[in-house]
Design a protein around this motif. Structure first.
Motif, PDB file in Angstrom:
ATOM      1  N   VAL A 187     -10.003 -18.058 -38.352  1.00  0.00           N
ATOM      2  CA  VAL A 187      -9.417 -17.884 -37.015  1.00  0.00           C
ATOM      3  C   VAL A 187     -10.318 -16.983 -36.168  1.00  0.00           C
ATOM      4  O   VAL A 187     -10.553 -17.249 -34.988  1.00  0.00           O
ATOM      5  N   MET A 188     -10.874 -15.937 -36.780  1.00  0.00           N
ATOM      6  CA  MET A 188     -11.770 -15.064 -36.009  1.00  0.00           C
ATOM      7  C   MET A 188     -13.033 -15.825 -35.616  1.00  0.00           C
ATOM      8  O   MET A 188     -13.595 -15.621 -34.547  1.00  0.00           O
ATOM      9  N   HIS A 189     -13.435 -16.718 -36.487  1.00  0.00           N
ATOM     10  CA  HIS A 189     -14.631 -17.512 -36.191  1.00  0.00           C
ATOM     11  C   HIS A 189     -14.398 -18.431 -35.000  1.00  0.00           C
ATOM     12  O   HIS A 189     -15.328 -18.808 -34.292  1.00  0.00           O
ATOM     13  N   MET A 190     -13.140 -18.807 -34.766  1.00  0.00           N
ATOM     14  CA  MET A 190     -12.862 -19.720 -33.630  1.00  0.00           C
ATOM     15  C   MET A 190     -12.350 -18.959 -32.398  1.00  0.00           C
ATOM     16  O   MET A 190     -12.049 -19.567 -31.366  1.00  0.00           O
ATOM     17  N   ALA A 191     -12.247 -17.638 -32.507  1.00  0.00           N
ATOM     18  CA  ALA A 191     -11.715 -16.863 -31.373  1.00  0.00           C
ATOM     19  C   ALA A 191     -12.607 -17.029 -30.143  1.00  0.00           C
ATOM     20  O   ALA A 191     -13.826 -17.122 -30.256  1.00  0.00           O
TER      21      ALA A 191
ATOM     22  N   THR B 128      -7.858 -14.335 -29.384  1.00  0.00           N
ATOM     23  CA  THR B 128      -8.865 -13.495 -28.721  1.00  0.00           C
ATOM     24  C   THR B 128      -9.148 -12.282 -29.615  1.00  0.00           C
ATOM     25  O   THR B 128      -8.569 -12.152 -30.692  1.00  0.00           O
ATOM     26  N   ILE B 129     -10.016 -11.416 -29.138  1.00  0.00           N
ATOM     27  CA  ILE B 129     -10.279 -10.178 -29.878  1.00  0.00           C
ATOM     28  C   ILE B 129      -9.519  -9.061 -29.172  1.00  0.00           C
ATOM     29  O   ILE B 129      -9.791  -8.738 -28.023  1.00  0.00           O
ATOM     30  N   LYS B 130      -8.564  -8.465 -29.892  1.00  0.00           N
ATOM     31  CA  LYS B 130      -7.733  -7.432 -29.258  1.00  0.00           C
ATOM     32  C   LYS B 130      -8.280  -6.026 -29.527  1.00  0.00           C
ATOM     33  O   LYS B 130      -8.113  -5.129 -28.717  1.00  0.00           O
TER      34      LYS B 130
ATOM     35  N   LYS C 177     -12.614  -1.724 -33.256  1.00  0.00           N
ATOM     36  CA  LYS C 177     -12.569  -1.929 -34.709  1.00  0.00           C
ATOM     37  C   LYS C 177     -13.604  -2.967 -35.141  1.00  0.00           C
ATOM     38  O   LYS C 177     -14.236  -2.838 -36.190  1.00  0.00           O
ATOM     39  N   LEU C 178     -13.761  -3.997 -34.320  1.00  0.00           N
ATOM     40  CA  LEU C 178     -14.768  -5.020 -34.623  1.00  0.00           C
ATOM     41  C   LEU C 178     -16.172  -4.410 -34.617  1.00  0.00           C
ATOM     42  O   LEU C 178     -16.978  -4.671 -35.517  1.00  0.00           O
ATOM     43  N   LEU C 179     -16.444  -3.574 -33.626  1.00  0.00           N
ATOM     44  CA  LEU C 179     -17.784  -2.985 -33.522  1.00  0.00           C
ATOM     45  C   LEU C 179     -18.080  -2.050 -34.698  1.00  0.00           C
ATOM     46  O   LEU C 179     -19.189  -2.028 -35.222  1.00  0.00           O
ATOM     47  N   VAL C 180     -17.050  -1.306 -35.120  1.00  0.00           N
ATOM     48  CA  VAL C 180     -17.235  -0.419 -36.276  1.00  0.00           C
ATOM     49  C   VAL C 180     -17.583  -1.256 -37.514  1.00  0.00           C
ATOM     50  O   VAL C 180     -18.497  -0.954 -38.277  1.00  0.00           O
TER      51      VAL C 180
ATOM     52  N   PHE D 224      -9.149  -7.893 -40.297  1.00  0.00           N
ATOM     53  CA  PHE D 224      -9.338  -8.972 -39.325  1.00  0.00           C
ATOM     54  C   PHE D 224      -8.073  -9.203 -38.501  1.00  0.00           C
ATOM     55  O   PHE D 224      -8.135  -9.525 -37.321  1.00  0.00           O
ATOM     56  N   THR D 225      -6.925  -9.037 -39.131  1.00  0.00           N
ATOM     57  CA  THR D 225      -5.669  -9.190 -38.405  1.00  0.00           C
ATOM     58  C   THR D 225      -5.597  -8.138 -37.297  1.00  0.00           C
ATOM     59  O   THR D 225      -5.203  -8.436 -36.164  1.00  0.00           O
ATOM     60  N   ASP D 226      -6.004  -6.919 -37.609  1.00  0.00           N
ATOM     61  CA  ASP D 226      -6.027  -5.860 -36.594  1.00  0.00           C
ATOM     62  C   ASP D 226      -6.995  -6.221 -35.460  1.00  0.00           C
ATOM     63  O   ASP D 226      -6.688  -6.027 -34.285  1.00  0.00           O
ATOM     64  N   ILE D 227      -8.171  -6.714 -35.836  1.00  0.00           N
ATOM     65  CA  ILE D 227      -9.176  -7.024 -34.816  1.00  0.00           C
ATOM     66  C   ILE D 227      -8.669  -8.136 -33.882  1.00  0.00           C
ATOM     67  O   ILE D 227      -8.787  -8.040 -32.667  1.00  0.00           O
TER      68      ILE D 227
END
Ligand code: NFS
Ligand code: SF4
Length: 633
Positions: free
Chosen positions: A104-108, A115-117, A121-124, A228-231
């Protein structure tokens, strides 16, 4: 106490069980009764059906009855193999869930359903995994991080990335034991191979493999699921909600969300708030759409949206018995096949959505992530349109519900703790305040109480008794899974519950403004506990096993729980079980799990079906660790 009374802690649930009896509807309690005495061989783990020369049931008693299976496997081998396969199955469930989230993150995308919320966290994580971030679009970064994650499942060389987060002494232990987890799928496949006919027969070796595989769950799949759920959907923050079947609304469309994967439930939440759906609900005569969660999906959506909690695993049939559920929407895991016959007795639609979990007799509306919101709307629409079909004479909504605060991510806990530091005008964003109160003994220790319901024990009694006793003894409790929902229903996730705590914990609750029992999320979120414990250990420059911290699964039932228990012990934290695992048929396996494993990992399993006796041992162990820690610091 009569057997009937033993069923439930909650008087309201007893009323629903009575309703089922009156309406001739079979529940898990009827089936439990029909099962009579469980098979003694299975219960002790000495039944093997790995090959067609068997099934072989060997005697758990030395010198009496068949001592070996046809291939020569001993009770030790058979028990260890069965245990290893439980760990592999549990690991596969959490990790396959994580794989879906990574896809799912790959298709965001910026204009898509997903989307990326939490960009921070993603950058870290990108930095941790050495994914280039400078000058790149956040979605490019997300896609590359997702690819790296997906490679963690099958990479041919090396070990997993997340275990790097553990304290140094822990990593050294894993290396020396040869249990650093490699690719996630590889660990599962290796267990299946090594436990097949004529492969590993050495119990200790099988248990070490189980430890390695479980670590690929805790420090692999589950951790990925949680992060990933958090991201994608946002890192949870404390949210006030309500719990128990009293959250169902007579005049609204009630949708029960059940299962595990937030990529479905998040979209259902969005669809249920869509003006088009709300209008449709009004057209069918309802005042609105009421979502209520059950099992881990319930935890996921309550943490991020405050969706009310209908209850625990055990209440899935009971929720339908209220007669006001328009649809039970499920994806994967912990879904009773009996929901088909139970929903058939009402107007309730039982909608499966995942090709991984089709249920005989259910309506299958496949959820398509590529057109997620449309897909979710079609499912919600089916529920709304079913409102008019309610059978008015079959309605009974229990009144009982309790207020709860849910949604403490590690970040939220640290932020909350910062309030203490802030009062000294020195905000650090670290676990220092937690480490300080633990060191000073204001808090004697911490306990992670997790896991399921099991009809072998009185429903939720153990969860609640253990939690109450621990907080009264100044042990702070963090909780996930169905244990968290049990706590919510008992009012233990409210700030008010601090009055049940000991003086030290009470002071901390007041100062930090938290309940004494803290909701940390779903079962994949047990990795939040690993993160928190490891952060405190690193801060104190010790190992996890040096801390006065325990893991507890009072009413566990799932293979996932076996995998969790094993990765928690492998991570250096003692695990206390309230249901006996099927390993008692092997002296050697029992000796390793409850004794020798401590020499390897610094932690071990404790088992007692009496929650009070179990808690006494927990408290003694916490004090023992405190003494040793004092000498070390
Ligand atoms: Ni955990 Fe989720 Fe509950 Fe047990 Fe099932 S919901 S992953 S397995 S029953 S705690
Ligand atoms: Fe029996 Fe051995 Fe086959 Fe198991 S593997 S069923 S013990 S012959």
């Amino acid at each position: 106490m009569s057997e009937e009374k033993m069923v439930s802690l909650d008087i309201i649930d007893e009323q629903l069980i009575k309703k089922a009896e009156q309406e001739g509807i079979e529940t898990m309690w009827d089936r439990k009764k029909a099962m009579k005495t469980p098979c003694g061989f299975g219960e002790q783990g000495v039944c093997c059906r790995i090959c067609a020369m068997g099934p072989c049931r060997v005697s758990p008693v030395e010198g009496k009855g068949a001592q070996r299976g046809i291939c020569g496997a001993t009770a030790d081998t058979i028990v260890a193999r069965n245990f290893a396969r439980m760990v592999a199955a549990g690991t596969s469930a959490h990790s396959d869930h994580a794989r879906d989230i990574a896809h799912v993150m790959h298709m965001a995308s910026r204009d898509g359903s997903y989307t990326i919320k939490d960009e921070k966290k993603l950058l870290v994580l990108a930095e941790e995994w050495e994914v280039k971030t400078e000058g790149r679009d956040i979605y490019d970064i997300a896609h590359e991080v997702a690819e790296v994650a997906l490679n963690e499942f099958g990479k041919p060389f090396g070990t997993l990335r997340f275990p790097e987060r553990a304290p140094e002494p822990r990593k050294k232990i894993w290396k020396e034991l040869g249990i650093e987890p490699r690719a996630i799928d590889r660990e599962i496949a290796t267990i299946m191979h090594s436990t097949s006919i004529g492969c590993t027969s050495d119990a200790e070796s099988l248990l070490k493999m189980s430890m390695r595989t479980s670590l690929s769950n805790g420090w692999g799949g589950s951790m990925m699921g949680s992060e990933f759920t958090d991201i994608i959907f946002g890192t949870p923050t404390p949210t006030v909600t309500e719990a128990n079947l009293g959250v169902l609304e007579e005049k609204q469309v009630n949708i029960l969300l059940h299962g595990h994967d937030p990529s479905l439930s998040e979209m259902i939440v969005m669809a249920a708030n869509d003006p088009e759906m709300l209008k449709l609900a009004q057209e069918v005569g309802a005042e609105g759409i009421n979502l209520a969660g059950i099992c881990c999906t319930g935890n996921e959506v309550t943490m991020r949206h405050g969706v009310k909690l209908a209850g625990t695993f055990y209440q899935q049939e009971l929720a339908v018995l209220t007669g006001v559920i328009e649809a039970v929407i499920v994806d994967v895991q912990c879904i009773f096949p009996s929901l088909t016959p139970v929903t058939d007795c009402y107007h309730t639609k039982f909608i499966t959505t995942s090709p991984k979990a089709k249920v005989t007799g259910a309506t299958h509306i496949e959820f398509n992530e590529a057109v997620a919101l449309e897909s979710a709307k079609a499912i919600v629409k089916a529920a709304v349109e079913n409102y008019a079909n309610r059978k008015q004479d079959k309605i009974f909504i229990p009144k009982s519900k309790a207020q709860a605060i849910t949604g403490y991510s590690v970040e939220a806990v640290v932020k909350q703790l910062d309030r203490v530091v802030n009062s000294h005008i020195d905000s650090q964003g670290t676990v220092k305040p937690l480490a300080d109160v633990l060191k000073a003994g204001v808090l004697r220790g911490a306990a992670g109480i997790v896991g399921c319901n099991n009809p072998k024990v009185r429903h939720e009694y153990s969860h609640i008794e253990i939690m109450k006793k621990l907080i009264a003894n100044d042990v702070i409790v963090v909780t996930t899974g169905c244990a968290a929902q049990a706590a919510a229903k008992a009012g233990l996730l409210s700030k008010d519950a601090a009055k049940l705590a000991g003086k030290g914990l009470q002071a901390v609750c007041e100062l930090v403004d938290i309940p004494p029992v803290i909701h940390l999320g779903s079962c994949v979120d047990n990795t939040r506990i690993l993160k928190l414990v490891s952060a405190v250990a690193k801060f104190m420059d010790v190992d996890n096993s040096d801390l006065p911290v325990v893991g507890v699964a009072p009413e566990w039932m799932s293979e996932k729980a076996v995998a969790i228990g094993t990765y928690v012990v492998s991570s250096g934290i003692d695990v206390f079980l309230g249901v006996v695992p099927p390993v008692t048929g092997s002296k050697e396996v029992m000796d390793i799990l409850t004794n020798k494993i401590e020499d390897m990992t610094g932690a071990k399993f404790f088992v007692d079906t009496d929650p009070h006796a179990l808690t006494d041992v927990m408290l003694a162990r916490i004090e023992e660790k405190r003494e040793k820690l004092e000498q070390k610091l």
